[in-house]
Write a protein that holds these residues in place. Structure first.
Motif, PDB file in Angstrom:
ATOM      1  N   THR A   1      10.022   8.937   1.568  1.00  0.00           N
ATOM      2  CA  THR A   1       9.496   9.174   2.918  1.00  0.00           C
ATOM      3  C   THR A   1      10.298  10.246   3.631  1.00  0.00           C
ATOM      4  O   THR A   1       9.747  11.134   4.290  1.00  0.00           O
ATOM      5  CB  THR A   1       9.510   7.866   3.720  1.00  0.00           C
ATOM      6  N   VAL A   2      11.631  10.169   3.511  1.00  0.00           N
ATOM      7  CA  VAL A   2      12.469  11.191   4.139  1.00  0.00           C
ATOM      8  C   VAL A   2      12.172  12.565   3.542  1.00  0.00           C
ATOM      9  O   VAL A   2      12.105  13.566   4.263  1.00  0.00           O
ATOM     10  CB  VAL A   2      13.961  10.829   3.981  1.00  0.00           C
ATOM     11  N   ALA A   3      12.000  12.630   2.223  1.00  0.00           N
ATOM     12  CA  ALA A   3      11.710  13.916   1.583  1.00  0.00           C
ATOM     13  C   ALA A   3      10.398  14.506   2.087  1.00  0.00           C
ATOM     14  O   ALA A   3      10.293  15.716   2.301  1.00  0.00           O
ATOM     15  CB  ALA A   3      11.660  13.745   0.062  1.00  0.00           C
ATOM     16  N   ARG A   4       9.394  13.658   2.280  1.00  0.00           N
ATOM     17  CA  ARG A   4       8.115  14.151   2.801  1.00  0.00           C
ATOM     18  C   ARG A   4       8.277  14.686   4.220  1.00  0.00           C
ATOM     19  O   ARG A   4       7.758  15.758   4.561  1.00  0.00           O
ATOM     20  CB  ARG A   4       7.077  13.033   2.771  1.00  0.00           C
ATOM     21  N   MET A   5       8.999  13.932   5.068  1.00  0.00           N
ATOM     22  CA  MET A   5       9.210  14.405   6.435  1.00  0.00           C
ATOM     23  C   MET A   5      10.044  15.682   6.444  1.00  0.00           C
ATOM     24  O   MET A   5       9.796  16.594   7.238  1.00  0.00           O
ATOM     25  CB  MET A   5       9.894  13.306   7.255  1.00  0.00           C
ATOM     26  N   LEU A   6      11.037  15.748   5.556  1.00  0.00           N
ATOM     27  CA  LEU A   6      11.879  16.941   5.472  1.00  0.00           C
ATOM     28  C   LEU A   6      11.063  18.155   5.042  1.00  0.00           C
ATOM     29  O   LEU A   6      11.221  19.256   5.590  1.00  0.00           O
ATOM     30  CB  LEU A   6      13.027  16.677   4.499  1.00  0.00           C
TER      31      LEU A   6
ATOM     32  N   THR B   1       0.824  -1.214   0.000  1.00  0.00           N
ATOM     33  CA  THR B   1       0.000   0.000   0.000  1.00  0.00           C
ATOM     34  C   THR B   1       0.859   1.265   0.000  1.00  0.00           C
ATOM     35  O   THR B   1       0.377   2.341  -0.389  1.00  0.00           O
ATOM     36  CB  THR B   1      -0.921   0.009   1.233  1.00  0.00           C
ATOM     37  N   GLY B   2       2.128   1.171   0.421  1.00  0.00           N
ATOM     38  CA  GLY B   2       3.006   2.328   0.370  1.00  0.00           C
ATOM     39  C   GLY B   2       3.710   2.473  -0.957  1.00  0.00           C
ATOM     40  O   GLY B   2       3.932   3.587  -1.440  1.00  0.00           O
ATOM     41  N   VAL B   3       4.063   1.363  -1.576  1.00  0.00           N
ATOM     42  CA  VAL B   3       4.811   1.402  -2.835  1.00  0.00           C
ATOM     43  C   VAL B   3       3.925   1.792  -4.010  1.00  0.00           C
ATOM     44  O   VAL B   3       4.359   2.495  -4.934  1.00  0.00           O
ATOM     45  CB  VAL B   3       5.483   0.034  -3.076  1.00  0.00           C
ATOM     46  N   VAL B   4       2.658   1.376  -4.010  1.00  0.00           N
ATOM     47  CA  VAL B   4       1.778   1.641  -5.155  1.00  0.00           C
ATOM     48  C   VAL B   4       1.604   3.141  -5.408  1.00  0.00           C
ATOM     49  O   VAL B   4       1.806   3.612  -6.540  1.00  0.00           O
ATOM     50  CB  VAL B   4       0.419   0.939  -4.955  1.00  0.00           C
ATOM     51  N   PRO B   5       1.232   3.958  -4.416  1.00  0.00           N
ATOM     52  CA  PRO B   5       1.116   5.406  -4.696  1.00  0.00           C
ATOM     53  C   PRO B   5       2.437   6.018  -5.138  1.00  0.00           C
ATOM     54  O   PRO B   5       2.458   6.923  -5.977  1.00  0.00           O
ATOM     55  CB  PRO B   5       0.655   5.985  -3.354  1.00  0.00           C
TER      56      PRO B   5
ATOM     57  N   ALA C   1      13.165   1.246  11.699  1.00  0.00           N
ATOM     58  CA  ALA C   1      13.739   1.940  12.856  1.00  0.00           C
ATOM     59  C   ALA C   1      14.321   3.288  12.445  1.00  0.00           C
ATOM     60  O   ALA C   1      14.176   4.291  13.156  1.00  0.00           O
ATOM     61  CB  ALA C   1      14.815   1.073  13.506  1.00  0.00           C
ATOM     62  N   PHE C   2      14.985   3.312  11.272  1.00  0.00           N
ATOM     63  CA  PHE C   2      15.562   4.568  10.786  1.00  0.00           C
ATOM     64  C   PHE C   2      14.485   5.614  10.538  1.00  0.00           C
ATOM     65  O   PHE C   2      14.624   6.778  10.931  1.00  0.00           O
ATOM     66  CB  PHE C   2      16.341   4.301   9.496  1.00  0.00           C
ATOM     67  N   LEU C   3      13.386   5.215   9.897  1.00  0.00           N
ATOM     68  CA  LEU C   3      12.332   6.171   9.587  1.00  0.00           C
ATOM     69  C   LEU C   3      11.673   6.701  10.858  1.00  0.00           C
ATOM     70  O   LEU C   3      11.325   7.880  10.944  1.00  0.00           O
ATOM     71  CB  LEU C   3      11.292   5.529   8.668  1.00  0.00           C
ATOM     72  N   LEU C   4      11.515   5.840  11.853  1.00  0.00           N
ATOM     73  CA  LEU C   4      10.962   6.308  13.125  1.00  0.00           C
ATOM     74  C   LEU C   4      11.880   7.326  13.783  1.00  0.00           C
ATOM     75  O   LEU C   4      11.437   8.383  14.249  1.00  0.00           O
ATOM     76  CB  LEU C   4      10.729   5.121  14.061  1.00  0.00           C
ATOM     77  N   ASP C   5      13.167   7.040  13.810  1.00  0.00           N
ATOM     78  CA  ASP C   5      14.120   7.964  14.424  1.00  0.00           C
ATOM     79  C   ASP C   5      14.204   9.263  13.639  1.00  0.00           C
ATOM     80  O   ASP C   5      14.248  10.357  14.224  1.00  0.00           O
ATOM     81  CB  ASP C   5      15.502   7.315  14.504  1.00  0.00           C
ATOM     82  N   ALA C   6      14.239   9.141  12.308  1.00  0.00           N
ATOM     83  CA  ALA C   6      14.323  10.345  11.483  1.00  0.00           C
ATOM     84  C   ALA C   6      13.079  11.207  11.636  1.00  0.00           C
ATOM     85  O   ALA C   6      13.169  12.437  11.751  1.00  0.00           O
ATOM     86  CB  ALA C   6      14.514   9.956  10.016  1.00  0.00           C
ATOM     87  N   GLY C   7      11.916  10.573  11.669  1.00  0.00           N
ATOM     88  CA  GLY C   7      10.679  11.332  11.843  1.00  0.00           C
ATOM     89  C   GLY C   7      10.633  12.053  13.168  1.00  0.00           C
ATOM     90  O   GLY C   7      10.206  13.206  13.257  1.00  0.00           O
ATOM     91  N   ARG C   8      11.091  11.372  14.218  1.00  0.00           N
ATOM     92  CA  ARG C   8      11.088  11.986  15.542  1.00  0.00           C
ATOM     93  C   ARG C   8      12.060  13.173  15.583  1.00  0.00           C
ATOM     94  O   ARG C   8      11.735  14.238  16.105  1.00  0.00           O
ATOM     95  CB  ARG C   8      11.471  10.950  16.589  1.00  0.00           C
ATOM     96  N   ALA C   9      13.254  13.001  15.030  1.00  0.00           N
ATOM     97  CA  ALA C   9      14.244  14.079  15.061  1.00  0.00           C
ATOM     98  C   ALA C   9      13.788  15.280  14.246  1.00  0.00           C
ATOM     99  O   ALA C   9      13.939  16.433  14.673  1.00  0.00           O
ATOM    100  CB  ALA C   9      15.583  13.560  14.541  1.00  0.00           C
ATOM    101  N   LEU C  10      13.217  15.042  13.078  1.00  0.00           N
ATOM    102  CA  LEU C  10      12.760  16.156  12.247  1.00  0.00           C
ATOM    103  C   LEU C  10      11.552  16.846  12.867  1.00  0.00           C
ATOM    104  O   LEU C  10      11.387  18.065  12.735  1.00  0.00           O
ATOM    105  CB  LEU C  10      12.420  15.657  10.843  1.00  0.00           C
TER     106      LEU C  10
ATOM    107  N   LEU D   1      14.429  14.845  -5.182  1.00  0.00           N
ATOM    108  CA  LEU D   1      13.044  14.578  -4.803  1.00  0.00           C
ATOM    109  C   LEU D   1      12.323  15.879  -4.472  1.00  0.00           C
ATOM    110  O   LEU D   1      12.933  16.817  -3.907  1.00  0.00           O
ATOM    111  CB  LEU D   1      12.990  13.639  -3.596  1.00  0.00           C
ATOM    112  N   PRO D   2      11.045  15.946  -4.809  1.00  0.00           N
ATOM    113  CA  PRO D   2      10.291  17.169  -4.514  1.00  0.00           C
ATOM    114  C   PRO D   2      10.016  17.302  -3.015  1.00  0.00           C
ATOM    115  O   PRO D   2       9.764  16.314  -2.326  1.00  0.00           O
ATOM    116  CB  PRO D   2       8.991  16.991  -5.297  1.00  0.00           C
TER     117      PRO D   2
END
Length: 735
Positions: A290-295, A68-72, A146-155, A258-259
């Motif tokens: 995902t990182v670009a969206r959080m950024l 469900t994440g890869v399709v969009p 784990a990386f995405l959770l940590d990155a999201g929290r830090a950002l 990435l946009p």
């Protein structure tokens, strides 16, 4: 197959390759599979149609979320959707791992996705092999989550653009990490570089202010809103030949642009450059996206916060005045600390107003000024707006030359007029203290509207609340009176005006909070040697003692949240050479007036004298002094039509000090000693003075007279029994 024979069907070819076909329409929530796909899913090997729920039951839950994440993402980038899926049985055991590849499309009318793809069994790579880096399953998946959770929290915790960029530069992606980062913004029709990492200063020069029409990857990303992946220098050179010479010098091997999209608007682009080849598999693209969206979200929040801070600082600068410098013999310091929430402005304020000079007949020079401090009810924008209006009104009334009582009376009518038509829940009032100061004499005229009394730190470090007459808060009663209290700020003394936020915070009430503030005032002396710096240090100590380190009122607001606004004004009068020897030994003094219509202030005078004598050795002498002051002031109010002016002074060193109290009035009749009968209710005033005072006298003046007495400090055993005398004469502490 023999030459000339017809080609086998696509289904036969795929079956020979052990590859199944499937079709998924999210509008109908149905999944259709052929026989080979059904077999791979652990079902009987025949074509069948499943509901989404039935198909989902055959897949590992984590892998369904992956799909469900890869399709969009694939639809947005126009690429294939490729994932690895663990097939499970009814007990949840993994039967096999398959690779799914599909070309998804999105129907905007039906708001649905449609996918046609293939399934093929694969072998799970062994942990630690190079291929494990790009696998969806296994350790790489867990590391990525784990990386995405940590990155999201830090950002999410970053509060400024600089902090967001610092967090982004420190991100270490699982299995692949860029060593060059750049964040592009947009100004008009040009790119800007907000920040970069992994490049030397000045390397961003050719890319700054680049037109959006340039054939450069970041410009294309901003124009189209679609990501650009360049897996090799050849890809970069072929697709962007004009920009390639600019990028070639940095020696990178792969690039992802990435946009940065927030609220449906592309606000810029993020570049991740790698010094080694990266294939940018769907898994890697999913991480980067995902990182670009959080950024983008973090940058958007930081930009909004910085804009709000700029607005707050500008609003504060426009509302908070500049203090008058170069006042002969006096120094002023001020602080304003907002609550820390919202726009960080509220109802507290202070002001310093130059007053008209001799033209009013109230002063011989133009050096007079007024200090104003107040608190409008509330901490919202409405309170800040009313505060601004009220401050302007007070300045206008003061500039017209009105006395302090008239200034507050007019301000109260003004505030009542602009708020009384509002709904009851929106009615606002304001407390205020207005003090006129004459630098030449140190004389202060104070009018108070429901505000805390001023506090005076004397030259010897004694700190006392200075009782002043007052009326109700501004805006409550348009016809209220605000009596004026006059006293003198002696050389070496500091007066503090503050709002209740300085006192009633951190769980303190007025009593306990005052003790805390009093201790700070006692500890910080202001000397003539460097009185400007000393006064500023005292102002900092007051706000730091309540809320920790703070900044001057001309700098940015504090970021930590506070219970209430704080406004503080400090006025220091420099020491002057004394002409008389006795004056040089004076360590403490005070001046207090009691008007004919203010008999209740006699109790204030008694309490104030007790505070003045807080460290006097003999408690009995303190009782005697309080009794005599009460008697002298009462005598003026009862037997004359004049007001009483009380001057109390202490001379000498502790243990051998001298108290001199003088009560002055404009009455012409001198007092005479009487011999009252046993049942007489008056006539004992001079008898009390003669009994309790060490020295006393009456001094006629040009207009009126002064009665004075002196007490010489003794130890607790050697008093004259003033406390006993007070009981004997039946005088209480309340008139």
């Amino acid at each position: 197959m023999r030459t000339g024979e017809p080609l086998p069907s696509t289904g036969d070819i795929l079956a020979a390759l052990a590859t199944g076909l499937w079709h998924w329409d999210t509008a109908t929530e149905l999944v259709t599979v052929d026989a080979e796909a059904a077999r791979l899913l652990g079902l009987p090997a025949r074509p069948t149609t499943l509901t989404e729920a039935q198909a989902r039951a055959r897949l590992h839950p984590d892998d369904w979320n992956e799909i469900t994440g890869v399709v969009p993402l694939a639809v947005a980038e126009g690429t294939l959707a490729e994932v690895r899926i663990r097939i499970i049985d009814e007990q949840g055991h993994v039967l096999r791992v398959v690779r799914s590849r599909s070309k998804p499309s999105y129907d905007r009318e039906r708001h649905a996705y449609e996918l046609i793809g293939t399934l093929q069994e694969v072998t799970e790579p062994a942990p630690g092999t190079s291929s494990a880096r790009s696998a969806v399953t296994g350790d790489w998946r867990r590391s990525r989550e784990a990386f995405l959770l940590d990155a999201g929290r830090a950002l999410a915790e970053a509060r400024s653009t600089e902090e967001v960029l610092r967090v982004a530069a420190g991100l270490s992606m699982p299995g692949f990490s860029p060593d060059g980062l750049a964040v592009f913004g947009v100004e008009g029709e040009r790119l800007t570089i907000i920040g970069h990492h992994g490049y030397a200063p000045g390397d961003d020069g050719p890319f700054t202010h680049m037109p959006l029409s340039t054939n450069y990857p970041a410009a294309e990303v901003v124009r189209t809103g679609r990501a650009v992946y360049l897996s090799s220098p050849g890809d970069y050179r072929d697709r962007y030949p004009a920009a390639w010479p600019l990028a070639e010098q940095f020696g990178r091997r792969s690039w992802a642009f990435l946009p940065l999209t927030a609220g449906g608007h592309t606000m810029g682009a993020w570049m991740a450059a790698f010094s080694y080849p990266v294939a940018f598999t769907p898994d890697e693209r999913a991480v980067l996206t995902t990182v670009a969206r959080m950024l983008a979200q973090a940058l958007s929040r930081a930009s909004a916060a910085e804009t709000q801070r700029e607005l707050t600082e500008g609003l504060q600068r426009s509302m908070l005045p500049s203090l008058i410098a170069g006042i002969p013999g006096m120094n002023v310091a001020a602080r304003y600390i907002p609550t820390g929430g919202g726009l960080q402005v509220g109802g507290d304020w202070y002001d310093m107003i130059p007053l008209p000079g001799g033209a009013t007949g109230r002063s011989t020079d133009g050096g007079r000024f007024a200090l104003v401090i107040g608190d409008v009810q509330g901490h919202d924008v409405r309170a800040a707006g009313l505060m601004g209006q009220l401050r302007i009104a007070l300045r206008a009334y003061a500039a017209e030359g009105h006395r302090p009582d008239a200034v507050l009376s007019r301000a109260s009518r003004f505030l009542h007029g602009i708020t009384h038509d509002e709904e009851l829940a929106q009615l606002r009032f304001a407390t205020c203290l207005y003090a006129e100061a004459d630098p030449a004499t140190g004389r202060l005229e104070v009018a108070r509207a429901g505000h805390p009394d001023p506090v005076v730190r004397m030259a010897d470090g004694t700190v006392m609340t200075r009782p002043t007459a007052g009326g109700p808060p501004l805006g409550v009663d348009p016809d209220a009176d605000y009596p004026t209290t006059r006293f003198t700020l002696e050389p070496g003394e500091t007066m503090m005006l503050c709002t209740d936020g300085l006192i009633e915070t951190g769980g303190h009430d007025m009593e306990s909070g005052w003790r805390r503030v009093r201790a700070i005032l006692e500890e910080h002396a202001v000397s003539d040697a460097d009185r400007e710096r000393g006064l500023e240090e005292l102002a900092d100590a007051l706000v730091q003692g309540v809320h920790g380190p703070s900044s001057h009122h001309t700098t940015g607001p504090l970021t930590d949240r506070r219970e209430d606004d704080i406004a503080v004004l400090l006025l220091y009068r420099g020491e002057e050479p004394e002409r008389e020897e006795t004056a040089r030994t004076r360590v403490r003094s005070t001046l207090l007036s009691v008007a004919q219509d203010e008999p209740e202030r006699i109790a204030e005078a008694r309490q104030y004298l007790r505070e003045l004598l807080h460290d006097w050795v003999s408690p009995d002498q303190v009782d005697s002094a309080v009794l005599l002051v009460s008697e002298l002031i009462t005598n003026v109010l009862v037997h004359t039509d004049a007001d009483a002016l009380l001057l109390a002074e202490i001379f000498g060193q502790s243990g051998a000090r001298r108290l001199r109290v003088q009560v002055t009035d404009t009455g012409a009749d001198l007092p005479h000693k009487r011999r009252p009968g046993e049942l007489a209710s008056s006539g004992r005033g001079l008898m009390l003075i003669e009994l309790l005072a060490d020295a006393w006298g009456v001094e006629p003046q040009g207009k009126g007279k002064s009665i004075w007495f002196e007490l010489y400090e003794q130890d607790g055993e050697g008093g004259e029994g003033g406390g006993a005398a007070a009981v004997e004469w039946g005088l209480s502490d309340e008139l």
